[in-house]
Design a protein around this motif. Structure first.
Motif, short mmCIF file in Angstrom:
data_model
loop_
_atom_site.label_atom_id
_atom_site.label_comp_id
_atom_site.label_asym_id
_atom_site.label_seq_id
_atom_site.Cartn_x
_atom_site.Cartn_y
_atom_site.Cartn_z
N ARG A 134 0.86 -1.18 0.00
CA ARG A 134 0.00 0.00 0.00
C ARG A 134 0.90 1.24 0.00
NH1 ARG A 134 -3.14 -3.05 -1.56
NH2 ARG A 134 -5.25 -3.51 -0.82
N GLN A 135 0.50 2.24 -0.78
CA GLN A 135 1.31 3.46 -0.88
C GLN A 135 1.01 4.40 0.27
OE1 GLN A 135 1.86 5.40 -4.79
NE2 GLN A 135 1.20 7.30 -3.82
N LEU A 136 2.08 4.92 0.89
CA LEU A 136 1.93 5.95 1.91
C LEU A 136 1.96 7.33 1.26
CD1 LEU A 136 1.86 6.89 4.88
CD2 LEU A 136 4.37 6.76 4.87
N MET A 137 2.95 7.54 0.39
CA MET A 137 3.07 8.75 -0.42
C MET A 137 3.93 8.38 -1.61
SD MET A 137 5.60 11.03 1.97
CE MET A 137 7.07 10.33 2.73
N SER A 138 4.13 9.30 -2.52
CA SER A 138 4.86 8.99 -3.74
C SER A 138 6.25 8.42 -3.42
CB SER A 138 5.03 10.25 -4.60
OG SER A 138 5.78 9.97 -5.76
N GLY A 139 6.51 7.20 -3.92
CA GLY A 139 7.81 6.59 -3.73
C GLY A 139 8.01 5.88 -2.41
N HIS A 140 7.00 5.81 -1.56
CA HIS A 140 7.11 5.17 -0.25
C HIS A 140 5.96 4.18 -0.08
CE1 HIS A 140 10.18 8.05 1.31
NE2 HIS A 140 9.61 8.83 0.42
N TYR A 141 6.30 2.91 0.13
CA TYR A 141 5.29 1.85 0.21
C TYR A 141 5.41 1.06 1.50
CZ TYR A 141 3.97 2.64 -4.61
OH TYR A 141 3.49 3.22 -5.77
N LEU A 157 17.58 5.76 1.06
CA LEU A 157 16.63 6.83 0.75
C LEU A 157 17.23 7.76 -0.29
CD1 LEU A 157 16.36 6.51 4.25
CD2 LEU A 157 14.19 7.41 3.43
N ARG A 158 16.53 7.93 -1.40
CA ARG A 158 16.98 8.80 -2.48
C ARG A 158 15.81 9.68 -2.91
NH1 ARG A 158 20.46 4.48 -6.21
NH2 ARG A 158 21.88 3.84 -4.54
N ASP A 159 16.10 10.94 -3.13
CA ASP A 159 15.05 11.88 -3.53
C ASP A 159 14.80 11.71 -5.02
OD1 ASP A 159 13.19 13.85 -3.62
OD2 ASP A 159 14.51 15.48 -3.00
N GLU A 160 14.20 10.59 -5.36
CA GLU A 160 13.92 10.22 -6.74
C GLU A 160 12.92 11.18 -7.35
OE1 GLU A 160 13.58 9.11 -10.19
OE2 GLU A 160 14.94 7.79 -9.07
N PRO A 161 13.29 11.87 -8.44
CA PRO A 161 12.36 12.86 -9.00
C PRO A 161 11.19 12.24 -9.76
CG PRO A 161 14.33 12.71 -10.36
CD PRO A 161 14.58 11.85 -9.15
N ARG A 162 11.33 10.95 -10.15
CA ARG A 162 10.28 10.33 -10.95
C ARG A 162 9.87 8.99 -10.34
NH1 ARG A 162 12.20 8.55 -15.42
NH2 ARG A 162 14.41 8.84 -14.93
N ALA A 163 9.47 9.02 -9.08
CA ALA A 163 9.01 7.79 -8.45
C ALA A 163 7.78 7.26 -9.19
CB ALA A 163 8.67 8.05 -6.98
N LYS A 164 7.86 6.01 -9.67
CA LYS A 164 6.75 5.45 -10.44
C LYS A 164 6.91 3.94 -10.50
CE LYS A 164 6.95 5.83 -14.92
NZ LYS A 164 7.06 6.33 -16.32
N GLY A 165 5.88 3.27 -11.00
CA GLY A 165 5.96 1.83 -11.21
C GLY A 165 5.90 1.02 -9.94
N GLY A 166 5.31 1.56 -8.88
CA GLY A 166 5.24 0.80 -7.63
C GLY A 166 6.63 0.62 -7.05
#
Length: 568
Positions: free
Chosen positions: A33-40, A138-147
């Protein structure tokens, strides 16, 4: 484990935000389940899969003699500053200050931290060393996507080797390469080792392990004939020379009103793209530079970064270009330009009678002789390889395909050990800087890659090695006491035999249970129903093949145990 007591929140429809198949299925099947973009959040089923992935990796690391550590996630700025990566990693690194004002970072990788421990090595007799850990990055990924494919918080298995000689590093690198191929085979991931850029990690050599997949964000050039494979950022191909005429004694200006693109010039002024010099303007470590490509070729930015050693790289903004060259993109060229670095792709070397911009809006030049008219300071392979181009090794056509990076290994050399003072006395007592290697596997990304490779229209199809459970027992009529008792008896027998089993004892229709079992992807399903029990049998169904066999109720536990042991 009992399904009725386990948190498995399955969904009937694909969530709107999910794009990749693994993202859709891991959400629908109640794994994440997603908490926020890029964090599951990993739910109980995913935790079981993750544990299996980690166990497989741990077993293979033990076989090559690597020792497990556990290092902090929070790091002091000072150690990153000593290697220079505090500045070069600025956009990707999460930073903070403590209550005393000290600068800190959340670890995105651990080369510096492992090297700081290697300072305690005090003799060549202690070498070689191979160390690893499983740690949250932890990386500040600018394009978090794809689960789980591209996240900002993830578990990494990162290994580090320390050797006295280059030969020792080569051996450690080969050990990890072999171990990685074994790991991915055990996980059910068809990983291909490919040549790759070392990027910001530095070092001389790196190999990526790529899983072909339509959702992959990397491109791999692959030769089916000889096996050559390389990331598009590194790949090369054989390029036949183009025959040119001698051209004119000097470049000739001509008006090109409205021309803004390579295609505009080609279609309106008889200037084929392969006879154009495309001028790109980049800012490399703050310095405006000209990058020259053939008009029909695409720049591979990572190649530009690698050849120049630039820590920061970006396309110049239009106002910067106009101030430096006097024209906007569309009419740019390097003829007569001085005082600016000029980097050219090898495909332009020796070309004559070419077209390029005149650094005046709406004006171009023809008859350009590259060697005569352009002050190229650096020649390099800068172009991106395209499908169908001849392989550099065997001349057969290359294929370019999308892939997921599931692992990456690097020969780092002495970049980090020199910066952090990691040395030991050699055989003659003189201090020798240690040579390092770095080797990574993203655990959650590996989970997603397994799902990308093993699914169908009904859900996930886990290999036995990574499945959260090996067997699910579906009690078709939970409200029928003899059926429920038979299912319970088989469940207890399998538990006693060491089989990883879950019993679906919910008060749901059999069809609902079947759909959930397929969606979740458990390899074997034992169906216990009144009709089968009437003649003393139960059904055994393979999730991968769909084949169903009737097995005697007294034989089912032993039969399942043998199938599971064979598949493990």
């Amino acid at each position: 484990m009992r399904w009725s007591q386990m948190h498995i929140p399955t969904l009937r429809e694909n969530p709107a935000e999910a794009d990749a198949p693994s993202h859709q299925l891991l959400l629908r099947a109640g794994y994440i389940r997603q908490l926020m973009s890029g964090h599951y959040s990993l739910l109980p089923l995913a935790v079981r899969v993750r544990s299996k992935v980690i166990s497989i990796i741990r077993e293979e690391m033990a076989l090559i003699g690597s020792q497990e550590f556990s290092l902090p996630t929070m790091h002091p700025a000072e150690i990153w500053q000593r290697t220079g990566r505090w500045d070069t990693m600025s956009d990707e690194m999460f930073r903070l200050r403590d209550r005393k004002g000290a600068e800190l970072a959340l670890g995105m990788t651990h080369e510096e931290i492992f090297a700081s421990l290697a300072v305690e090595l005090n003799s060549y007799r202690q070498l070689p060393q191979m160390w690893y850990q499983f740690q949250t990055k932890l990386r500040d990924e600018p394009r978090a996507k794809g689960g789980l494919l591209r996240t900002r918080e993830f578990t990494m298995k990162d290994s580090y080797s320390f050797d006295l000689t280059q030969e020792g590093l080569d051996h450690a690198f080969d050990l990890h390469r072999h171990a990685y191929l074994t790991i991915f085979a055990r996980l059910g991931i068809p990983a291909i080792p490919v040549e790759a850029s070392s990027g910001s990690m530095g070092g001389s050599t790196s190999t990526e392990f790529m899983c072909p997949a339509d959702v992959g964000e990397d491109l791999v050039a692959y030769c089916p004939a000889c096996g050559y494979a390389a990331n598009i950022e590194k790949a090369t191909s054989h390029l036949e020379r183009v025959s040119d005429t001698a051209g004119s004694p000097e470049p000739e200006r001509f008006a090109t009103p409205g021309v803004r693109t390579i295609d505009d010039l080609a279609s309106n002024f008889d200037a084929p793209a392969n006879r154009q010099v495309k001028t790109l303007v980049y800012v490399l470590d703050g310095k405006l530079s000209l990058v020259l490509m053939r008009g029909d070729h695409t720049l591979a930015e990572q190649k530009l970064a690698d050849i120049t050693g630039a820590g920061t790289l970006r396309p110049a903004r239009p106002e910067e270009i106009q101030e430096a060259l006097g024209a906007l993109p569309g009419s740019l060229g390097a003829v007569g330009v001085t005082g600016r670095p000029v980097i050219a792709d090898e495909a332009l070397r020796g070309r004559t009678d070419m077209f390029t911009g005149a650094n005046s809006d709406g004006v171009h030049l023809r008859g350009v002789d590259v060697d005569r008219d352009l002050a190229v300071g650096t020649w390099a392979d800068l172009r991106e390889v395209a499908s169908g181009e001849p392989c550099l090794r065997c001349e057969q056509p290359l294929e370019v395909q999308k892939a997921i990076e599931v692992g990456h290994i690097f020969k780092l050399g002495d970049k980090y050990s020199k910066a952090l003072g990691v040395s030991v006395p050699d055989t003659d007592g003189s201090p020798t800087t240690l040579i390092m290697g770095s080797y990574g596997i993203g655990v959650e990304r590996a989970i997603a890659a397994v799902v990308e490779c093993h699914h169908d229209d009904n859900g996930i199809v886990w290999p036995m090695s990574t499945a959260p459970f090996e067997v699910v027992i579906v009690i078709a009529q939970q409200d029928d006491a003899p059926t429920a008792e038979a299912g319970e008896r088989i469940y207890q027998q399998l538990l006693a035999d060491g089989v990883e089993v879950i019993v679906d004892d919910r008060a749901e229709r059999a069809g609902v249970k079947f759909k959930d079992a397929e969606l979740v992807g458990i390899p074997l399903r034992v169906t216990v129903g009144k009709r089968g029990l009437a003649d003393g049998t139960v059904e055994l169904t393979s999730r991968a093949t769909g084949q169903t066999d009737r097995i005697g109720i007294d034989e089912i536990a032993g039969h399942v145990r043998r199938v599971v042991e064979f598949a493990r």
